[in-house]
Enzyme design. Structure first.
Site, short mmCIF file in Angstrom:
data_model
loop_
_atom_site.label_atom_id
_atom_site.label_comp_id
_atom_site.label_asym_id
_atom_site.label_seq_id
_atom_site.Cartn_x
_atom_site.Cartn_y
_atom_site.Cartn_z
N HIS A 17 0.70 -1.10 0.06
CA HIS A 17 0.05 -0.20 0.05
C HIS A 17 0.75 1.18 0.06
CE1 HIS A 17 -2.91 -2.75 2.40
NE2 HIS A 17 -3.81 -2.44 1.06
N LYS A 41 -15.46 -8.79 4.59
CA LYS A 41 -14.15 -9.14 5.47
C LYS A 41 -14.44 -8.61 6.90
CE LYS A 41 -10.37 -8.12 1.91
NZ LYS A 41 -9.11 -7.24 1.69
N ARG A 90 -1.05 -6.58 -8.05
CA ARG A 90 0.05 -7.44 -7.97
C ARG A 90 0.01 -8.76 -9.12
NH1 ARG A 90 -1.56 -9.32 -2.30
NH2 ARG A 90 -3.48 -8.98 -3.39
N SER A 128 -1.95 -8.11 3.36
CA SER A 128 -2.35 -7.98 4.81
C SER A 128 -2.92 -9.21 5.35
CB SER A 128 -3.76 -6.97 4.52
OG SER A 128 -3.69 -5.72 4.16
#
Ligand code: COA
Length: 163
Positions: A17, A41, A90, A128
């Site tokens: 990030h 989440k 990514r 994360s």
């Protein structure tokens, strides 16, 4: 003045990030790092912790500020008259997710424009979720977390989990 939003849940903010925010800050006059919720989440760190970690990470970036918002990304953009959104990508599965996310947001607000920045190779493995897993095993997370928050995140993790 060209403004953009870098949205995310940041549970916690990672070097991935940080790199995207820094690069966005060189492309735009002002960057808002926007801490949002994701209904899919469950969060480890409460919003106040996630906000502090992001604030500490970006405090030396002069044109970056941090906000949080409970609603839809699209609502925030409309309320603040911001059009551009920057997201890090990514790999192919991130790209697929981001395309769906972009298309859904575009349905809600045809003015939105998203920019996808490729993650630098050395950070491809950083997420994360992996960071939280390493914290669980008390492993070294210095290669995953921004240096400004490494100690804070680790000690807060201990406080939250040793209660
Ligand atoms: N840049 C960004 N993320 C990177 C990264 C990089 N270079 N490298 C790795 N990542 C990882 C993150 O670590 C994170 O890992 P995780 O999945 O293990 O947690 C993941 O990619 C992306 O997390 P994050 O950037 O925090 O975003 P998110 O996908 O959790 O957040 C929101 C999505 C919050 C932006 C989205 O849910 C949202 O807009 N919510 C508000 C409600 C809304 O408007 N929904 C959309 C309706 S169309």
């Amino acid at each position: 003045m060209k403004k953009c939003v870098v949205p995310g849940t940041f549970d916690p903010i990672t070097q991935g990030h940080e790199d995207i925010i820094l690069r966005a800050s060189k492309l735009f006059d002002e960057v808002v790092v926007l801490i949002l919720t994701n209904a899919q989440k469950k969060f480890l760190f409460p919003l106040s912790d996630r906000t502090r970690f992001v604030q500490k990470t970006v405090e030396s970036f002069p044109n970056v500020r941090v906000e949080s918002f409970e609603g839809l990304l699209n609502e925030y953009l409309t309320e603040h008259d911001i059009r551009y959104v920057v997201r890090g990508v990514r790999n192919a599965s991130d790209f697929e997710y981001e395309m769906l996310y972009f298309t859904a947001n575009l349905c809600l607000n045809p003015e939105i424009e998203m920019l996808f920045l490729p993650t630098i190779t050395s950070l491809h493995h950083v997420s994360s979720t992996l960071t939280r897993e390493l914290l669980h095993y008390h492993a070294d997370v210095s290669g995953f977390l921004p240096s400004a928050v490494c100690e804070d995140v680790s000690s807060r993790y201990k406080e939250l989990t040793e209660k």
